[in-house]
Scaffold this motif. Structure first.
Motif, short mmCIF file in Angstrom:
data_model
loop_
_atom_site.label_atom_id
_atom_site.label_comp_id
_atom_site.label_asym_id
_atom_site.label_seq_id
_atom_site.Cartn_x
_atom_site.Cartn_y
_atom_site.Cartn_z
N MET A 176 27.80 31.71 43.17
CA MET A 176 28.84 30.96 42.75
C MET A 176 29.90 31.81 42.37
O MET A 176 30.89 31.41 42.12
CB MET A 176 28.88 29.78 42.07
CG MET A 176 27.78 28.94 42.74
SD MET A 176 28.32 27.30 43.02
CE MET A 176 29.44 27.01 41.44
N GLY A 177 29.68 33.10 42.43
CA GLY A 177 30.74 34.19 42.05
C GLY A 177 30.49 34.58 40.56
O GLY A 177 31.63 35.10 40.08
N SER A 178 29.29 34.61 40.22
CA SER A 178 28.96 35.33 38.78
C SER A 178 29.24 36.82 39.05
O SER A 178 29.76 37.55 38.01
CB SER A 178 27.72 35.24 38.36
OG SER A 178 27.29 33.85 38.34
N TYR A 179 28.93 37.44 40.18
CA TYR A 179 28.81 38.78 40.41
C TYR A 179 30.04 39.56 41.17
O TYR A 179 30.13 40.63 41.34
CB TYR A 179 27.47 39.10 40.95
CG TYR A 179 26.20 38.81 40.04
CD1 TYR A 179 25.76 39.79 39.27
CD2 TYR A 179 25.47 37.51 40.11
CE1 TYR A 179 24.56 39.74 38.25
CE2 TYR A 179 24.47 37.21 39.06
CZ TYR A 179 24.12 38.42 38.56
OH TYR A 179 23.07 37.79 37.51
N TRP A 180 30.44 38.66 42.28
CA TRP A 180 31.31 39.27 43.15
C TRP A 180 32.23 38.16 43.35
O TRP A 180 32.55 37.15 42.55
CB TRP A 180 30.66 39.43 44.44
CG TRP A 180 30.03 38.39 45.02
CD1 TRP A 180 30.68 37.63 45.99
CD2 TRP A 180 28.60 37.86 44.85
NE1 TRP A 180 29.94 36.59 46.27
CE2 TRP A 180 28.89 36.75 45.87
CE3 TRP A 180 27.81 37.97 44.07
CZ2 TRP A 180 27.61 35.94 45.71
CZ3 TRP A 180 26.56 37.60 44.37
CH2 TRP A 180 26.40 36.25 45.01
N ASN A 181 33.35 38.51 44.08
CA ASN A 181 34.60 38.11 44.29
C ASN A 181 34.95 37.20 45.77
O ASN A 181 34.63 35.77 45.43
CB ASN A 181 35.73 38.91 44.26
CG ASN A 181 35.85 39.51 42.82
OD1 ASN A 181 35.64 38.95 41.96
ND2 ASN A 181 36.24 40.72 42.89
N GLU A 182 35.00 37.72 46.67
CA GLU A 182 35.57 36.97 47.87
C GLU A 182 34.69 36.01 48.27
O GLU A 182 33.37 35.95 48.34
CB GLU A 182 35.60 38.34 48.79
CG GLU A 182 37.14 38.42 49.14
CD GLU A 182 37.02 39.67 50.23
OE1 GLU A 182 36.89 39.25 51.36
OE2 GLU A 182 37.16 40.85 49.83
N GLY A 183 35.44 34.86 48.55
CA GLY A 183 34.63 33.63 49.12
C GLY A 183 33.91 32.62 48.34
O GLY A 183 33.36 31.67 48.68
N SER A 184 33.82 33.19 47.28
CA SER A 184 33.07 32.46 46.25
C SER A 184 33.49 31.09 45.77
O SER A 184 34.86 31.15 45.75
CB SER A 184 32.34 33.11 44.98
OG SER A 184 33.24 33.59 44.33
N LEU A 185 32.91 30.15 44.87
CA LEU A 185 33.71 29.15 44.52
C LEU A 185 34.68 29.54 43.39
O LEU A 185 35.79 28.99 43.51
CB LEU A 185 32.67 27.97 43.81
CG LEU A 185 33.27 26.92 43.44
CD1 LEU A 185 33.29 25.67 44.30
CD2 LEU A 185 32.37 26.11 42.04
N ALA A 186 34.32 30.51 42.74
CA ALA A 186 35.17 30.62 41.35
C ALA A 186 36.31 31.36 41.86
O ALA A 186 37.50 31.32 41.33
CB ALA A 186 34.47 31.68 40.39
N GLU A 187 36.53 31.94 43.15
CA GLU A 187 37.46 32.89 43.72
C GLU A 187 38.49 31.90 44.47
O GLU A 187 39.26 32.23 45.01
CB GLU A 187 37.22 34.02 44.36
CG GLU A 187 36.47 35.24 43.35
CD GLU A 187 37.34 35.66 42.57
OE1 GLU A 187 38.58 35.91 42.79
OE2 GLU A 187 36.73 35.94 41.03
N ASN A 188 37.86 30.65 44.67
CA ASN A 188 38.61 29.53 45.31
C ASN A 188 39.27 28.53 44.63
O ASN A 188 39.57 27.43 45.08
CB ASN A 188 37.80 29.03 46.72
CG ASN A 188 37.64 30.15 47.60
OD1 ASN A 188 38.62 29.79 48.56
ND2 ASN A 188 37.04 31.09 47.73
N ILE A 189 39.47 28.90 43.50
CA ILE A 189 40.11 27.84 42.55
C ILE A 189 41.50 28.05 42.80
O ILE A 189 41.86 29.13 42.51
CB ILE A 189 39.26 28.11 40.93
CG1 ILE A 189 38.07 27.73 40.87
CG2 ILE A 189 40.30 27.40 40.16
CD1 ILE A 189 37.17 27.94 39.57
N SER A 190 42.06 26.79 42.95
CA SER A 190 43.60 27.05 43.05
C SER A 190 44.44 27.23 41.85
O SER A 190 43.77 26.61 40.81
CB SER A 190 44.13 25.91 44.08
OG SER A 190 43.90 24.74 43.35
#
Ligand SMILES: O=P(O)(O)O[C@H]1O[C@H](CO)[C@@H](O)[C@H]1O
Ligand SMILES: Nc1nc2[nH]cnc2c(=O)[nH]1
Length: 323
Positions: free
Chosen positions: A62-76
């Motif tokens: 969910m984005g602990s390790y990387w950026n693009e496309g994960s939930l964490a990176e899709n927070i507006s």
């Protein structure tokens, strides 16, 4: 007797690896007071206008390790605060693990997400691993969504499946290691909190409905999770024991976070991504490894993002109201 020379192994000299400064993780028996965590929460509230009602812990996938496309990176409208800039906060030590809080909106719901969690195997005591959960409570968060990567022990599970956590077995707690160990501050919760309704019934019901709506119900399971201290993966005998106990998925996180969240009366939902098969036979060649965990996380990140985004939107209706 001559002292052991740590640089000599089996009679030959070993080259010392480059010395890295390791983070200070020992607690020396000290705990953070309620007041210190209020200070942490007030610091965060002064840095953002977002007033989160749902907290998300991003596991591998969910984005602990990387950026693009994960939930964490899709927070507006994201506002990120690095752990190292937050007073009284631990720092992430796992290689490649992000260490930041992301404030913003998922499906128009104000949230705070931990991009990078703390594990016992990093050297943190359990209460410190769970400190962010108490900070979330002080920020006004009412429900916690904890996600993780886990090995699939149930023989019906496939790699890439998602498991809604129905219940857990607190193996570390059996040995007396519990995030609530030590003096209890009633301002967080009672000395003896119940745990039989740890995983919110409505959330689990909604999660199964949403899985159908998204047409992913064929990969969504419901089962029992356990957390071991790690960092090594399990032996065949250990896994067979856990299987006999009724465990469906095995990881190294979440249980203590959930206990801490329930202690301070947050509603909880947890989701495991099955990243590897637990090997329960000596004839089996496969070996668990962290790379596979991360690869499966990457493979499933779009599904996880869409699923959890929709869950956030639907869970809001079930959040406890202020008295
Ligand atoms: O539980 P999360 O943080 O998702 O990660 C799981 O995967 C890692 C092992 O590969 C361990 O950290 C284990 O806990
Ligand atoms: N303990 C444990 N943690 C995991 N995290 C991801 N896979 C596993 C596993 O097989 N065992």
């Amino acid at each position: 007797m001559a002292p052991v020379n740590a640089d000599i192994v089996n009679g030959s000299k070993v080259t010392s690896p480059v010395k890295k400064t390791l983070p200070e993780v020992e607690d020396n028996g000290k705990r953070y007071s309620y007041e210190m965590l209020v200070e942490t929460a007030n610091f965060l509230l002064s840095k953002t206008d977002v007033r989160p009602v749902i907290g998300v812990i991003c596991g591998s996938g969910m984005g602990s390790y990387w950026n693009e496309g994960s939930l964490a990176e899709n927070i507006s409208q994201p506002e990120c605060i690095a752990y190292e800039d937050i007073p009284n906060f631990p720092i992430s030590t796992v290689e490649g693990h992000h260490g930041k809080l992301v404030f913003g909106y998922i499906s128009d719901v104000p949230v705070v997400a931990m991009q990078g969690r703390f594990h016992y195997y990093e050297g943190y005591p359990l209460w410190k691993c769970c400190l962010p959960v108490r900070v979330m409570k002080l920020l006004g968060v009412k429900a916690l969504i904890a996600t993780n990567a886990a090995g699939g022990l149930n023989p019906n599970y496939k790699i890439g499946d998602l498991m809604i956590v129905r219940d857990h077995i607190n193996m570390m707690g059996f040995a007396g290691n519990n995030p609530l160990h030590g003096p209890n501050d009633e301002r967080f919760g009672p000395r003896f909190p119940p745990m039989n309704k740890a995983y919110n019934y409505e959330f689990r019901k909604v999660a199964k409905e949403v899985a159908k709506e998204l047409n992913i119900d064929n990969m969504v399971r419901e089962g029992v999770y356990t957390c071991l201290g790690g960092p090594n993966f399990e032996t065949v005998a250990e896994l067979n024991m856990l299987k006999m106990l009724g465990v469906d998925a095995v990881g190294m996180s979440t249980v203590h976070e959930v206990i801490t969240a329930r202690h301070c009366d947050m509603s909880v939902f947890a989701l495991s991504l099955i990243t590897n098969e637990c090997v329960t036979s000596y004839d089996h060649d496969a070996e668990a490894n962290h790379e596979e965990v991360l690869d499966v996380g990457r493979m499933r990140q779009d599904i996880l993002r869409d699923y959890v985004s929709k869950l956030v939107n639907r869970f809001v209706k079930y959040l406890p109201q202020n008295p």
